[in-house]
Design a protein around this motif. Structure first.
Motif, mmCIF file in Angstrom:
data_model
loop_
_atom_site.group_PDB
_atom_site.id
_atom_site.type_symbol
_atom_site.label_atom_id
_atom_site.label_comp_id
_atom_site.label_asym_id
_atom_site.label_seq_id
_atom_site.Cartn_x
_atom_site.Cartn_y
_atom_site.Cartn_z
ATOM 1 N N ALA A 88 0.826 -1.204 0.000
ATOM 2 C CA ALA A 88 0.000 0.000 0.000
ATOM 3 C C ALA A 88 0.862 1.257 0.000
ATOM 4 O O ALA A 88 0.585 2.213 -0.737
ATOM 5 C CB ALA A 88 -0.935 -0.017 1.211
ATOM 6 N N CYS A 89 1.912 1.275 0.792
ATOM 7 C CA CYS A 89 2.796 2.453 0.833
ATOM 8 C C CYS A 89 3.527 2.638 -0.481
ATOM 9 O O CYS A 89 3.691 3.767 -0.963
ATOM 10 C CB CYS A 89 3.784 2.310 1.977
ATOM 11 S SG CYS A 89 3.042 2.413 3.625
ATOM 12 N N GLY A 96 3.016 5.880 -2.715
ATOM 13 C CA GLY A 96 4.194 6.684 -3.028
ATOM 14 C C GLY A 96 4.413 6.838 -4.517
ATOM 15 O O GLY A 96 4.758 7.932 -4.993
ATOM 16 N N THR A 97 4.203 5.757 -5.260
ATOM 17 C CA THR A 97 4.383 5.812 -6.712
ATOM 18 C C THR A 97 3.392 6.772 -7.355
ATOM 19 O O THR A 97 3.760 7.630 -8.164
ATOM 20 C CB THR A 97 4.219 4.409 -7.312
ATOM 21 O OG1 THR A 97 5.190 3.533 -6.741
ATOM 22 C CG2 THR A 97 4.411 4.443 -8.824
ATOM 23 N N VAL A 98 2.115 6.639 -6.986
ATOM 24 C CA VAL A 98 1.090 7.527 -7.542
ATOM 25 C C VAL A 98 1.357 8.970 -7.138
ATOM 26 O O VAL A 98 1.227 9.905 -7.950
ATOM 27 C CB VAL A 98 -0.308 7.073 -7.083
ATOM 28 C CG1 VAL A 98 -1.372 8.068 -7.529
ATOM 29 C CG2 VAL A 98 -0.624 5.689 -7.639
ATOM 30 N N GLY A 99 1.735 9.183 -5.890
ATOM 31 C CA GLY A 99 2.006 10.536 -5.431
ATOM 32 C C GLY A 99 3.167 11.192 -6.152
ATOM 33 O O GLY A 99 3.086 12.364 -6.551
ATOM 34 N N VAL A 100 4.256 10.435 -6.360
ATOM 35 C CA VAL A 100 5.418 10.982 -7.073
ATOM 36 C C VAL A 100 5.050 11.345 -8.501
ATOM 37 O O VAL A 100 5.420 12.408 -9.020
ATOM 38 C CB VAL A 100 6.583 9.975 -7.033
ATOM 39 C CG1 VAL A 100 7.687 10.382 -8.006
ATOM 40 C CG2 VAL A 100 7.146 9.882 -5.625
ATOM 41 N N ILE A 101 4.295 10.469 -9.166
ATOM 42 C CA ILE A 101 3.905 10.738 -10.559
ATOM 43 C C ILE A 101 3.048 11.992 -10.650
ATOM 44 O O ILE A 101 3.266 12.866 -11.505
ATOM 45 C CB ILE A 101 3.170 9.520 -11.140
ATOM 46 C CG1 ILE A 101 4.133 8.343 -11.304
ATOM 47 C CG2 ILE A 101 2.538 9.861 -12.492
ATOM 48 C CD1 ILE A 101 3.471 7.072 -11.769
ATOM 49 N N LEU A 102 2.054 12.130 -9.763
ATOM 50 C CA LEU A 102 1.168 13.284 -9.811
ATOM 51 C C LEU A 102 1.916 14.578 -9.495
ATOM 52 O O LEU A 102 1.723 15.604 -10.171
ATOM 53 C CB LEU A 102 0.007 13.092 -8.834
ATOM 54 C CG LEU A 102 -0.986 11.978 -9.175
ATOM 55 C CD1 LEU A 102 -2.036 11.843 -8.079
ATOM 56 C CD2 LEU A 102 -1.651 12.225 -10.524
#
Length: 238
Positions: A175-176, A180-186
């Motif tokens: 989950a983390c 984290g991946t989605v947050g970095v991309i956005l």
């Protein structure tokens, strides 16, 4: 050395190389995800990113449009054929092969008779609604895998209900990592739109998986992928 490199590779070439690398590093995991959505072996995703490009370069009429796999067609394919055969079974793979050949034949007929104008009759509102619905379906289908929750339903509503009910079984590392991946991309796409975000995220995730061993923490990984070219033969269906 730097000056000679710039003379050999002009600015446009360097941009093209970076764009090509970014596209390759984005497309490879993307088509693997499409294969997962379509309930097909991972190697078939790699076939879809290589063979259609060569075929469209030979037979296509547009220099900009590329016909290849995408999430919408993968979701429709698995949703339609799941009622005829168990997902991932040999019969299911045969049905997928037959369906893709039929679609290819229809596309060829549309090309010969110049039927592209039919797309002008599709309502923009309907298309937006369709793509929104498909996006929600894919998001629900992938949500349980992002957080490490097991579900046995194929219906999106049942999948969402089982995912919510089994949240206490979620894998914290998965989950983390997903968040984290989605947050970095956005964030990078918003503040540094020219930065090759997808390229860096994919490379970073590969490095983490290899040297940290994410599978030791319960993170589901793809594992070995079979190689070689596909065996060309006509599917036999009843």
């Amino acid at each position: 050395m730097g000056q000679s490199w710039r003379r050999v590779l002009p600015a446009t070439w360097r941009s093209d190389i970076l764009a090509g690398l970014s596209l390759a590093f984005t497309n490879i995991p993307q088509v693997l995800g499409y294969a997962r959505i379509a309930a097909m072996p991972a190697v078939t995703g790699l076939y879809t990113v290589l063979l259609p490009l060569a075929g469209f370069a030979l037979f296509g009429s547009s220099k900009h449009l590329v016909v290849a796999a995408d999430s919408a067609t993968a979701a429709i394919l698995s949703g339609s054929l799941s009622a005829l055969a168990p997902l991932g079974s040999a019969h299911y793979i045969t049905l997928v092969s037959a369906t893709t050949l039929i679609v290819a034949g229809l596309l060829l007929v549309a090309r010969l008779f110049r039927l592209g104008f039919l797309a002008d009759f599709l309502s923009r509102t309907v298309l937006i609604g369709f793509m929104t619905g498909v996006g929600l379906q894919i998001m629900i289908a992938m949500l349980h895998e992002l957080i490490g929750v097991q579900t046995d339903a194929h219906n999106p509503i049942l999948q969402l209900a089982q995912t919510v009910a089994n949240l206490h079984h979620a894998n914290g590392v998965s989950a983390c990592l997903a968040a984290g991946t989605v947050g970095v991309i956005l964030l990078l796409n918003h503040f540094c739109s020219r930065f090759p975000t997808a390229l860096c995220v994919v490379v970073g995730s590969i490095v983490l998986s290899k040297y940290i061993g994410l599978s030791r923490f319960g993170v589901s990984t793809l594992g070995p992928v079979s190689g070689g070219l596909p065996h060309v033969r006509l599917p036999v269906i009843g």
